[in-house]
Design an enzyme around this catalytic site. Structure first.
Site, PDB file in Angstrom:
ATOM      1  N   HIS A  15       0.823  -1.067  -0.154  1.00 26.22           N
ATOM      2  CA  HIS A  15      -0.055   0.130  -0.059  1.00 26.22           C
ATOM      3  C   HIS A  15       1.027   1.403   0.014  1.00 26.22           C
ATOM      4  O   HIS A  15       2.164   1.248   0.001  1.00 26.22           O
ATOM      5  CB  HIS A  15      -1.010   0.232   1.205  1.00 26.22           C
ATOM      6  CG  HIS A  15      -0.225   0.279   2.388  1.00 26.22           C
ATOM      7  ND1 HIS A  15      -1.188   0.567   3.809  1.00 26.22           N
ATOM      8  CD2 HIS A  15       0.989   0.464   2.801  1.00 26.22           C
ATOM      9  CE1 HIS A  15      -0.433   0.906   4.597  1.00 26.22           C
ATOM     10  NE2 HIS A  15       0.951   0.724   4.191  1.00 26.22           N
ATOM     11  N   CYS A  34       5.177   5.158   5.183  1.00 28.80           N
ATOM     12  CA  CYS A  34       3.874   4.446   4.329  1.00 28.80           C
ATOM     13  C   CYS A  34       3.663   5.286   3.133  1.00 28.80           C
ATOM     14  O   CYS A  34       2.590   5.111   2.410  1.00 28.80           O
ATOM     15  CB  CYS A  34       2.719   4.080   5.406  1.00 28.80           C
ATOM     16  SG  CYS A  34       2.825   2.728   6.300  1.00 28.80           S
ATOM     17  N   HIS A  40       4.893  -0.120  -0.539  1.00 29.33           N
ATOM     18  CA  HIS A  40       5.670  -1.089   0.356  1.00 29.33           C
ATOM     19  C   HIS A  40       4.575  -2.205   0.801  1.00 29.33           C
ATOM     20  O   HIS A  40       3.444  -1.868   0.897  1.00 29.33           O
ATOM     21  CB  HIS A  40       6.227  -0.357   1.434  1.00 29.33           C
ATOM     22  CG  HIS A  40       5.374   0.477   2.310  1.00 29.33           C
ATOM     23  ND1 HIS A  40       4.765   1.499   2.063  1.00 29.33           N
ATOM     24  CD2 HIS A  40       4.820  -0.025   3.663  1.00 29.33           C
ATOM     25  CE1 HIS A  40       3.835   1.887   2.936  1.00 29.33           C
ATOM     26  NE2 HIS A  40       3.836   0.927   3.934  1.00 29.33           N
ATOM     27  N   HIS A  42       3.167  -4.981   3.832  1.00 28.54           N
ATOM     28  CA  HIS A  42       2.957  -5.383   5.070  1.00 28.54           C
ATOM     29  C   HIS A  42       2.598  -7.028   5.347  1.00 28.54           C
ATOM     30  O   HIS A  42       1.940  -7.315   4.526  1.00 28.54           O
ATOM     31  CB  HIS A  42       1.921  -4.454   5.914  1.00 28.54           C
ATOM     32  CG  HIS A  42       2.386  -2.975   6.248  1.00 28.54           C
ATOM     33  ND1 HIS A  42       3.186  -2.703   7.061  1.00 28.54           N
ATOM     34  CD2 HIS A  42       2.139  -1.904   5.515  1.00 28.54           C
ATOM     35  CE1 HIS A  42       3.347  -1.582   7.121  1.00 28.54           C
ATOM     36  NE2 HIS A  42       2.617  -0.908   6.244  1.00 28.54           N
ATOM     37  N   ASP A  80      -4.882 -10.720  -0.505  1.00 25.42           N
ATOM     38  CA  ASP A  80      -3.649 -11.222  -0.385  1.00 25.42           C
ATOM     39  C   ASP A  80      -2.845 -11.032  -1.706  1.00 25.42           C
ATOM     40  O   ASP A  80      -3.235 -11.376  -2.713  1.00 25.42           O
ATOM     41  CB  ASP A  80      -3.629 -12.942   0.009  1.00 25.42           C
ATOM     42  CG  ASP A  80      -2.228 -13.481   0.185  1.00 25.42           C
ATOM     43  OD1 ASP A  80      -1.633 -12.807   0.816  1.00 25.42           O
ATOM     44  OD2 ASP A  80      -2.167 -14.605  -0.146  1.00 25.42           O
ATOM     45  N   HIS A  81      -1.510 -10.656  -1.540  1.00 27.29           N
ATOM     46  CA  HIS A  81      -0.697 -10.326  -2.430  1.00 27.29           C
ATOM     47  C   HIS A  81      -1.187  -9.363  -3.472  1.00 27.29           C
ATOM     48  O   HIS A  81      -0.931  -9.450  -4.750  1.00 27.29           O
ATOM     49  CB  HIS A  81      -0.157 -11.761  -3.493  1.00 27.29           C
ATOM     50  CG  HIS A  81       0.660 -12.382  -2.545  1.00 27.29           C
ATOM     51  ND1 HIS A  81       0.352 -13.119  -1.539  1.00 27.29           N
ATOM     52  CD2 HIS A  81       2.124 -12.610  -2.676  1.00 27.29           C
ATOM     53  CE1 HIS A  81       1.297 -13.708  -1.118  1.00 27.29           C
ATOM     54  NE2 HIS A  81       2.519 -13.734  -1.747  1.00 27.29           N
ATOM     55  N   GLU A 125      -0.959  -4.661  11.655  1.00 26.57           N
ATOM     56  CA  GLU A 125      -0.201  -4.179  10.425  1.00 26.57           C
ATOM     57  C   GLU A 125       1.320  -4.418  10.747  1.00 26.57           C
ATOM     58  O   GLU A 125       1.953  -4.684   9.918  1.00 26.57           O
ATOM     59  CB  GLU A 125      -0.399  -2.494  10.250  1.00 26.57           C
ATOM     60  CG  GLU A 125       0.145  -2.066   8.924  1.00 26.57           C
ATOM     61  CD  GLU A 125      -0.207  -0.892   8.596  1.00 26.57           C
ATOM     62  OE1 GLU A 125      -1.061  -0.703   7.481  1.00 26.57           O
ATOM     63  OE2 GLU A 125       0.399   0.150   9.295  1.00 26.57           O
TER      64      GLU A 125
HETATM   65 NI    NI Z   1       2.477   1.026   5.408  1.00 28.64          NI
END
Ligand code: NI
Length: 137
Positions: A15, A34, A40, A42, A80-81, A125
């Protein structure tokens, strides 16, 4: 007598948090790492909790196999992914913060879980940062 049944699950996703109407400096100040323009990832962990009365016939509040399958079909398959900003329509114009993702997960599961059951979503997170939502307005 109410009992809570919980299932832990996870997904990996990318995100970026930013507001196009803010300056680079303000985005950097508010969203920090972020705000990385290249996105990037998580490793999100979640705990889905369902609270309700025990069904006297089965002894279950909810069959955890059913809960597991719902988390897979409604949440994991969609997140997911994925790049949350680019691939999840609800986050096209809404920052995919842990708060907003937790609400998104809750909303997806709420419609497929029996109304008699209370639902709570806790989303990690990072191992130390987590949020939870159970439908409060
Ligand atoms: Ni982040």
């Amino acid at each position: 007598m109410k009992v809570t049944v919980s299932r832990r699950a996870h997904f990996n996703a990318a995100h970026r948090l930013y507001r196009p109407d803010w300056s680079n400096e303000k985005n950097e100040t508010v969203f920090g790492k972020c705000n990385n323009p290249n996105y990037h990832g998580h490793n999100y962990e979640m705990i889905v909790s369902v609270t309700g009365k025990i069904n006297p016939e089965t002894g279950y509040v909810i069959d955890v196999k059913v809960l597991k399958d719902l988390i897979k079909s409604e949440v994991e398959e969609n997140l997911d992914h994925k790049n949350l900003n680019l691939e999840v329509p609800e986050f096209k114009n809404l920052n995919p913060t842990a708060e907003n993702i937790a609400v998104w997960i809750y909303d997806k599961l709420r419609v497929v879980i029996n109304d008699d059951l209370e639902l709570k979503v806790t989303l990690y997170e990072t191992p130390r940062n987590f949020v939870s939502y159970s439908g409060e307005q």
